[in-house]
Structures are given as structure tokens and as C-alpha cells.
Design a protein around this motif. Structure first.
Motif, PDB file in Angstrom:
ATOM      1  N   ARG A 189      39.835  35.251  39.437  1.00 52.55           N
ATOM      2  CA  ARG A 189      40.096  35.776  38.088  1.00 52.55           C
ATOM      3  C   ARG A 189      41.576  36.140  37.990  1.00 52.55           C
ATOM      4  O   ARG A 189      41.989  37.255  38.295  1.00 52.55           O
ATOM      5  N   ILE A 190      42.372  35.175  37.579  1.00 49.65           N
ATOM      6  CA  ILE A 190      43.801  35.377  37.382  1.00 49.65           C
ATOM      7  C   ILE A 190      44.043  35.536  35.881  1.00 49.65           C
ATOM      8  O   ILE A 190      43.454  34.809  35.070  1.00 49.65           O
ATOM      9  N   ALA A 219      34.240  44.396  38.365  1.00 47.84           N
ATOM     10  CA  ALA A 219      33.329  45.079  39.279  1.00 47.84           C
ATOM     11  C   ALA A 219      32.978  44.217  40.487  1.00 47.84           C
ATOM     12  O   ALA A 219      32.564  44.747  41.537  1.00 47.84           O
ATOM     13  N   GLN A 220      33.138  42.894  40.355  1.00 40.94           N
ATOM     14  CA  GLN A 220      32.843  41.974  41.463  1.00 40.94           C
ATOM     15  C   GLN A 220      34.057  41.696  42.349  1.00 40.94           C
ATOM     16  O   GLN A 220      33.949  40.966  43.332  1.00 40.94           O
ATOM     17  N   ILE A 221      35.199  42.268  42.005  1.00 40.04           N
ATOM     18  CA  ILE A 221      36.444  42.005  42.744  1.00 40.04           C
ATOM     19  C   ILE A 221      36.791  43.231  43.577  1.00 40.04           C
ATOM     20  O   ILE A 221      37.090  44.299  43.032  1.00 40.04           O
ATOM     21  N   PRO A 222      36.761  43.140  44.910  1.00 38.88           N
ATOM     22  CA  PRO A 222      37.060  44.308  45.737  1.00 38.88           C
ATOM     23  C   PRO A 222      38.394  44.975  45.427  1.00 38.88           C
ATOM     24  O   PRO A 222      38.487  46.207  45.495  1.00 38.88           O
ATOM     25  N   LEU A 223      39.417  44.204  45.050  1.00 32.80           N
ATOM     26  CA  LEU A 223      40.708  44.811  44.721  1.00 32.80           C
ATOM     27  C   LEU A 223      40.722  45.477  43.344  1.00 32.80           C
ATOM     28  O   LEU A 223      41.703  46.112  42.964  1.00 32.80           O
ATOM     29  N   GLY A 224      39.656  45.292  42.565  1.00 29.30           N
ATOM     30  CA  GLY A 224      39.473  46.058  41.352  1.00 29.30           C
ATOM     31  C   GLY A 224      40.336  45.664  40.169  1.00 29.30           C
ATOM     32  O   GLY A 224      40.558  46.478  39.265  1.00 29.30           O
ATOM     33  N   ARG A 225      40.781  44.414  40.123  1.00 28.59           N
ATOM     34  CA  ARG A 225      41.607  43.964  38.992  1.00 28.59           C
ATOM     35  C   ARG A 225      41.682  42.450  39.006  1.00 28.59           C
ATOM     36  O   ARG A 225      41.376  41.814  40.023  1.00 28.59           O
ATOM     37  N   TYR A 226      42.125  41.880  37.881  1.00 31.51           N
ATOM     38  CA  TYR A 226      42.474  40.461  37.854  1.00 31.51           C
ATOM     39  C   TYR A 226      43.815  40.291  38.569  1.00 31.51           C
ATOM     40  O   TYR A 226      44.666  41.184  38.564  1.00 31.51           O
ATOM     41  N   GLY A 227      44.012  39.125  39.161  1.00 30.96           N
ATOM     42  CA  GLY A 227      45.293  38.837  39.780  1.00 30.96           C
ATOM     43  C   GLY A 227      46.319  38.430  38.738  1.00 30.96           C
ATOM     44  O   GLY A 227      45.981  38.078  37.597  1.00 30.96           O
ATOM     45  N   SER A 228      47.574  38.459  39.119  1.00 24.14           N
ATOM     46  CA  SER A 228      48.640  38.014  38.221  1.00 24.14           C
ATOM     47  C   SER A 228      49.011  36.572  38.547  1.00 24.14           C
ATOM     48  O   SER A 228      48.861  36.130  39.698  1.00 24.14           O
TER      49      SER A 228
END
Length: 262
Positions: A189-190, A219-228
Motif C-alpha cells: 500500500r504505497i 490495520a493490516q500493516i505492521p508499520l501502521g501507515r501507507y508507504g511513500s
């Protein structure tokens, strides 16, 4: 770390925005001679101006539709003329339409094949003579996290991105003797226009606000955000660099830990 890219000739396709543009920007930061290719001339010109302003590096443009073989040969030749050969290729293309199996005709399947898988085949085929002439090369194919974990509602992308991954792995064995390394980089998810479009589509289908769809994804991403896009571009640049001398045939996910498969 010196990535060995200063003065190297790089072609990035579908680079007028999103992941392609972000990758081209990072190559330019390293002093590479970057050619960007895409269909929309105005968007290409704007992307080149943005990259030049950010890096001070001249960027060449080549208008190209990745579904047209003659356009692909044109773009590769343009990059080779601008950069005195071709050292690095990044294959990228827009995503096919979302939907499920019953939504699509043969024509849609063929169009998606030409857009995503056949375009990579043609770009690599056109680029190899230049790389072999130089005695080395780097190829990065951009795919999707769906190569490890299919994404519901994206059956076309799931199918052909997986095909690119198979192509990449196979070519890593065939091209090793030419000192040409090839890997795939798979975004999760970028925060790009494409992901925003998919979020809005899912929100419409579920009848919920887009913020709820984004919250579910995060909520499904351990780092808690979309990537850039910049974070993604840096991964592409390392694998497409000459500091990378022993990684080939690999699929690197840039997804914040979202995909749980090995």
C-alpha cells in the motif's frame, strides 16, 4: 554508499507519475542519465521538470505506449542515444481494471496481458543488446504484493504480475552469464493515485467512507501507515544499481510488513 550510478543510462517506463516517477527521481539523485517514458506528453514534461528541479540533473523524455512494440523500441533507442547506451531498465506499467473473473471478456484479458506482461517482455528484449554490448546491466521489474498474496477484486493484476515474477526468476538464470542482474520490486500500500483510486472503488462497493477503507488497510500493516513513493523508489534504485552485485532473481516486497507469506 556509492551506488555506481553516476553517468549510467537508465530507462524508467510509466514514469510520468507514481512509482515510476519516484524511481526516476531517485536515479537522478544518484547522478544517472535518466530517460522517462509514458503515454501523456504533457505529464512527461511536467515530471521531467519536477525531477530536474529537485536534482539538477537533465532528464530525457520519450513518449511511449507500452502496448505498442514500435513505441517500446523508440523509447529504448532514445534512452541509448541520450545515455550513450543503456545500463539500467525499470519496467513499469499502469494497472489493469479491477474486477472479478465474471466481469471480463477475452478482449480485456488480452489487453491486460499486453499492458503488463508482454510490455515487460518487449522492453527487456529491446534493452538486452545494449546491456550485452556494455558487458553488464541491471533490470528491475515493478509488480505488486499480489505476487505473494492475491488481492481480492484484482484478478487481472494478480495473474499478470505473477507472470512477470516468473519471467524475472527465469531470466535471472539465463542472463547471469552476461552479468545482467534482474529482480522484481513489489509494492504494497504505497500512497499513489492508483492506490487512492482502488480505495475509492472499494469504498463505493461497500458503501462506506474511504477513510474507513484506508483504516482497515492500515490495520493490516505492521508499520501502521501507507508507504511513500520515495521509499519505494529507493528500493528500486538499489537493486538497479551497480552496488548490487550479487542479488538477482529475487522478489523484494516494499509493503511495511503487510504480506504475511514467506
Amino acid at each position: 554508499m556509492d551506488l555506481g550510478l553516476k553517468g549510467k543510462s537508465v530507462l524508467v517506463t510509466a514514469a510520468s507519475k507514481g512509482l515510476g516517477k519516484a524511481s526516476a527521481l531517485e536515479f537522478a539523485r544518484e547522478g544517472a542519465l535518466v530517460t522517462i517514458a509514458s503515454r501523456n506528453l504533457q505529464e512527461l514534461q511536467k515530471a521531467a521538470a519536477d525531477i530536474e528541479e529537485a536534482t539538477g540533473q537533465k532528464v530525457h523524455i520519450a513518449q511511449m505506449d507500452v502496448t505498442r512494440a514500435e513505441d517500446i523500441h523508440h523509447a529504448v533507442r532514445e534512452a541509448a542515444v541520450f545515455g550513450n547506451g543503456l545500463d539500467v531498465l525499470v519496467t513499469n506499467a499502469g494497472g489493469p481494471p479491477g474486477g472479478t473473473f465474471d466481469d471480463f471478456t477475452d478482449e480485456t484479458w488480452v489487453n491486460a496481458f499486453e499492458l503488463n506482461l508482454l510490455s515487460a517482455v518487449r522492453l527487456i528484449r529491446a534493452s538486452l543488446p545494449y546491456m550485452r554490448e556494455k558487458g553488464a546491466g541491471r533490470i528491475v521489474t515493478i509488480t505488486s504484493s499480489s505476487i505473494k498474496q492475491p488481492i481480492p477484486g484484482l484478478i487481472l493484476s494478480n495473474t499478470f504480475r505473477a507472470g512477470i515474477n516468473g519471467l524475472t526468476k527465469s531470466l535471472s538464470m539465463e542472463l547471469a552469464e552476461d552479468n545482467i542482474l534482474i529482480n522484481t520490486v513489489a509494492p504494497g500500500r504505497i500512497a499513489t493515485d492508483r492506490v487512492a483510486e482502488l480505495d475509492h472503488l472499494k469504498a463505493e462497493q461497500k458503501g462506506v467512507p474511504v477513510e474507513e477503507v484506508k483504516a482497515e488497510a492500515i490495520a493490516q500493516i505492521p508499520l501502521g501507515r501507507y508507504g511513500s513513493p520515495e521509499e519505494f523508489g529507493r528500493a528500486v534504485v538499489f537493486l538497479g544499481s551497480f552496488a548490487n552485485s550479487y542479488i538477482t532473481g529475487q522478489a523484494v516486497l516494499v509493503d511495511g510488513g503487510m504480506v504475511k507469506a514467506f
